[in-house]
Design an enzyme around this catalytic site. Structure first.
Site, PDB file in Angstrom:
ATOM      1  N   ALA A  16       0.808  -1.217   0.000  1.00 49.72           N
ATOM      2  CA  ALA A  16       0.000   0.000   0.000  1.00 49.72           C
ATOM      3  C   ALA A  16       0.842   1.268   0.000  1.00 49.72           C
ATOM      4  O   ALA A  16       0.337   2.345  -0.323  1.00 49.72           O
ATOM      5  CB  ALA A  16      -0.936   0.003   1.204  1.00 49.72           C
ATOM      6  N   THR A  17       2.130   1.164   0.351  1.00 46.71           N
ATOM      7  CA  THR A  17       2.995   2.345   0.351  1.00 46.71           C
ATOM      8  C   THR A  17       4.180   2.221  -0.593  1.00 46.71           C
ATOM      9  O   THR A  17       4.796   3.231  -0.936  1.00 46.71           O
ATOM     10  CB  THR A  17       3.526   2.639   1.770  1.00 46.71           C
ATOM     11  OG1 THR A  17       4.248   1.491   2.253  1.00 46.71           O
ATOM     12  CG2 THR A  17       2.387   2.946   2.720  1.00 46.71           C
ATOM     13  N   ARG A  20       7.923  -3.507  -4.995  1.00 47.84           N
ATOM     14  CA  ARG A  20       9.280  -4.001  -5.220  1.00 47.84           C
ATOM     15  C   ARG A  20       9.258  -5.096  -6.271  1.00 47.84           C
ATOM     16  O   ARG A  20       8.253  -5.789  -6.440  1.00 47.84           O
ATOM     17  CB  ARG A  20       9.864  -4.569  -3.920  1.00 47.84           C
ATOM     18  CG  ARG A  20       9.933  -3.564  -2.793  1.00 47.84           C
ATOM     19  CD  ARG A  20      10.262  -4.222  -1.481  1.00 47.84           C
ATOM     20  NE  ARG A  20       9.306  -5.259  -1.149  1.00 47.84           N
ATOM     21  CZ  ARG A  20       9.551  -6.258  -0.298  1.00 47.84           C
ATOM     22  NH1 ARG A  20      10.713  -6.339   0.301  1.00 47.84           N
ATOM     23  NH2 ARG A  20       8.640  -7.160  -0.058  1.00 47.84           N
ATOM     24  N   HIS A 242      -2.810 -12.510  -2.717  1.00 48.85           N
ATOM     25  CA  HIS A 242      -3.005 -11.632  -1.570  1.00 48.85           C
ATOM     26  C   HIS A 242      -1.704 -11.665  -0.778  1.00 48.85           C
ATOM     27  O   HIS A 242      -1.242 -12.729  -0.383  1.00 48.85           O
ATOM     28  CB  HIS A 242      -4.169 -12.097  -0.704  1.00 48.85           C
ATOM     29  CG  HIS A 242      -4.453 -11.173   0.442  1.00 48.85           C
ATOM     30  ND1 HIS A 242      -5.249 -11.545   1.496  1.00 48.85           N
ATOM     31  CD2 HIS A 242      -4.044  -9.917   0.713  1.00 48.85           C
ATOM     32  CE1 HIS A 242      -5.324 -10.544   2.364  1.00 48.85           C
ATOM     33  NE2 HIS A 242      -4.588  -9.546   1.901  1.00 48.85           N
ATOM     34  N   ASP A 243      -1.114 -10.502  -0.537  1.00 43.66           N
ATOM     35  CA  ASP A 243       0.221 -10.469   0.060  1.00 43.66           C
ATOM     36  C   ASP A 243       0.291 -11.216   1.384  1.00 43.66           C
ATOM     37  O   ASP A 243       1.311 -11.842   1.696  1.00 43.66           O
ATOM     38  CB  ASP A 243       0.738  -9.038   0.197  1.00 43.66           C
ATOM     39  CG  ASP A 243      -0.242  -8.077   0.862  1.00 43.66           C
ATOM     40  OD1 ASP A 243      -1.242  -8.535   1.448  1.00 43.66           O
ATOM     41  OD2 ASP A 243      -0.003  -6.844   0.769  1.00 43.66           O
ATOM     42  N   THR A 244      -0.789 -11.208   2.152  1.00 43.19           N
ATOM     43  CA  THR A 244      -0.761 -11.950   3.413  1.00 43.19           C
ATOM     44  C   THR A 244      -0.724 -13.447   3.169  1.00 43.19           C
ATOM     45  O   THR A 244      -0.092 -14.190   3.919  1.00 43.19           O
ATOM     46  CB  THR A 244      -1.974 -11.584   4.288  1.00 43.19           C
ATOM     47  OG1 THR A 244      -2.057 -10.172   4.412  1.00 43.19           O
ATOM     48  CG2 THR A 244      -1.841 -12.191   5.672  1.00 43.19           C
ATOM     49  N   ASN A 302      -8.080  -8.273  11.242  1.00 44.61           N
ATOM     50  CA  ASN A 302      -7.325  -7.110  10.767  1.00 44.61           C
ATOM     51  C   ASN A 302      -7.180  -6.085  11.888  1.00 44.61           C
ATOM     52  O   ASN A 302      -8.183  -5.642  12.459  1.00 44.61           O
ATOM     53  CB  ASN A 302      -8.048  -6.436   9.596  1.00 44.61           C
ATOM     54  CG  ASN A 302      -7.861  -7.149   8.291  1.00 44.61           C
ATOM     55  OD1 ASN A 302      -7.950  -8.373   8.241  1.00 44.61           O
ATOM     56  ND2 ASN A 302      -7.615  -6.413   7.237  1.00 44.61           N
TER      57      ASN A 302
END
Length: 483
Positions: A16-17, A20, A242-244, A302
């Site tokens: 989200a920020t 890479r 999903h990154d998680t 979350n």
């Protein structure tokens, strides 16, 4: 199981920020794993007349440049995998993107919640999709799109990593771990809930074919391959997009006795299960059942995460100040007086803006002394996150029946010694911190398995054993809690 072989893959990891592009070198014969970051670039919201959006055009440009750099350096790379945050998507009509994707913090989706719940009460919705209530879940965003007329113009909706994959390959798919965050996937079937779509007035035809981690999306479009200088035979492979989901692959844990915290902008706190938990107690505790790699369930909650600190720092720096984060955290660790422990999950802390002011407001409403200095604010944030993490671990254990003996912290938060120690203190459980690059590692390992680098029969436990041998975590023992 065969011993595997050595090879190289590329992971596109979009947060989200920042985003890479990372090269992963895996040798299944020796059980070694190494990462090399080739490109890093900023990512964030842009405010347009229509609301808060992602600069997806710029993001894809940066991804393309990063991949081109990879192919120049590593001509033997065999595949590419893409992961990102959840719930957000782009709408396509033909091959055209109908505007920049909305950002999940845009206010429009919250206004659609009541209408969704009027058609399908949340109790039923939870039984169907197993998701905790978050006002930005895709199901609510779709309702807002329908009201605005945009959903009816689209023929396909692609989640962010799938949208990148489409631009690279032309394949329109939805990878299951990210699809499970939409609210439109059946929690028990693992398939699109077409009846739910009909009741909510969504055209199910916009939902693409589902694929699982490890499946190939095919080769690059010829024009893309030429532009990026890609090697012959390169393919794009679905990972835990999903990154998680990718991060949890790289948690070197024993699921029967461990909890995990994937800590970055958000703190995802939970356990890994073989089946979903959709009890009334789980719904009331606002726990979610999201898809994991190899059909596992990520049963988690979350928590607001390090957004609280990063957005506070951004606010303090708006007038030109520069804040050194390690120095700020050292000062926070040296605070000896009492600081407030606020509710890190209070929705008021979700939008961008003056988070320190909102924390002070929360304290004033309760007659509590608010932090006075930046160090005190940072310490208050760390204590509040640690308490929220510890509480979520306790609830996950009770709701799932997992007897948690250790907490694994992965992601950027694993470098935050103060947060890790206070999480151990407040939970009364040891914390094992690392690896910091868990998401990229999980992305790389799923690709490596698909390419045969890990040998036949490699499972999650095989991948986690490789992570455990390659990365030594830092251990934080719980200390007596002194308020």
């Amino acid at each position: 199981m065969s011993v595997g072989r050595a090879g190289t893959v590329a992971a596109v990891d979009l947060g989200a920020t920042s985003g890479r592009v990372i090269v992963g070198h895996v040798d299944g014969r020796t059980g070694t794993l190494a990462l090399d970051q080739v490109a890093r670039f900023p990512n964030g919201p842009v405010r347009l007349a229509s609301g808060l959006h992602w600069d997806f055009t710029g993001l894809y440009r940066d991804v393309s440049r990063g991949l081109a750099d990879v192919f120049r350096r590593e001509p033997g790379v065999r595949s590419v995998g893409v992961d990102s945050w959840a719930v957000d998507y782009g709408l396509l009509r033909g091959d055209r993107l109908l505007g920049e994707p909305f950002h999940y913090r845009d206010e429009r989706s919250a206004q659609a919640v009541a209408g969704v719940h009027e058609s399908v009460p949340f109790e039923e919705l939870y039984r169907r999709n197993g998701l905790q209530f978050l006002p930005f879940n895709t199901v609510y965003q779709f309702a807002a799109e329908r009201e605005g007329g945009w959903l009816g113009l689209a023929d396909t909706a692609l989640l962010v990593p799938d949208l990148v994959g489409f631009l690279l390959t032309g394949s329109r798919v939805a990878e299951r771990t990210n699809a499970s965050t939409t609210g439109l996937l059946g929690v028990t079937t693992g398939e699109w809930d077409l009846e739910l779509c009909e009741r909510l007035g969504f055209e199910a035809s916009v939902l693409p074919r589902l694929v699982s981690p490890g499946e190939s999306l095919g080769g690059l479009r010829p024009d893309v391959a030429t532009e990026l200088g890609a090697p012959d035979g390169l393919e794009v492979v679905a990972v835990g997009s999903h990154d998680t989901a990718s991060a949890v692959v790289a948690v070197p844990m024993r699921p029967e006795s461990s909890a995990y915290i994937s800590c970055g902008t958000w703190g995802l706190v939970g356990v890994e299960l073989g089946a979903p938990v959709t009890t009334d107690a789980a719904r009331e505790a606002n726990f979610t059942n999201e898809g994991g790699v190899d059909g596992r369930i990520r049963f988690l909650h979350n928590v607001m995460g390090l957004w609280l600190l990063s957005e506070s720092v951004r606010w303090w720096e708006r007038d030109g100040d520069t804040i050194d984060l390690p120095t700020l955290l050292a000062q926070a660790g040296a605070v000896t007086g009492d600081v407030p422990v606020f509710d890190a999950n209070d929705p008021r802390f979700s939008p961008p803006g003056d988070l320190p002011g909102r924390i002070a407001e929360w304290c004033a409403e309760r007659g509590i002394r608010a932090p006075q200095t930046r160090a005190e604010f940072a310490r208050s944030i760390m204590e509040s996150l640690a308490e929220a993490f510890a509480d979520a671990v306790r609830q996950a254990s009770i709701l799932s029946g997992v007897d948690v003996e250790v907490i694994h912290v992965v992601g950027g938060g694993s470098l935050n010694e103060l947060l890790c120690q206070r999480t151990a203190d407040r939970s009364g459980l040891p914390v094992l911190a690392g690896p910091v690059e868990a998401t990229a590692i999980g992305n790389v390992l799923v690709q490596a398995r698909a390419q045969g680098f890990l040998g036949e029969g490699a499972d999650l436990e095989t991948m986690r054993a490789l992570v455990a041998s390659a990365f030594v975590p830092r251990r934080f023992e719980p200390r007596p809690l002194v308020e």
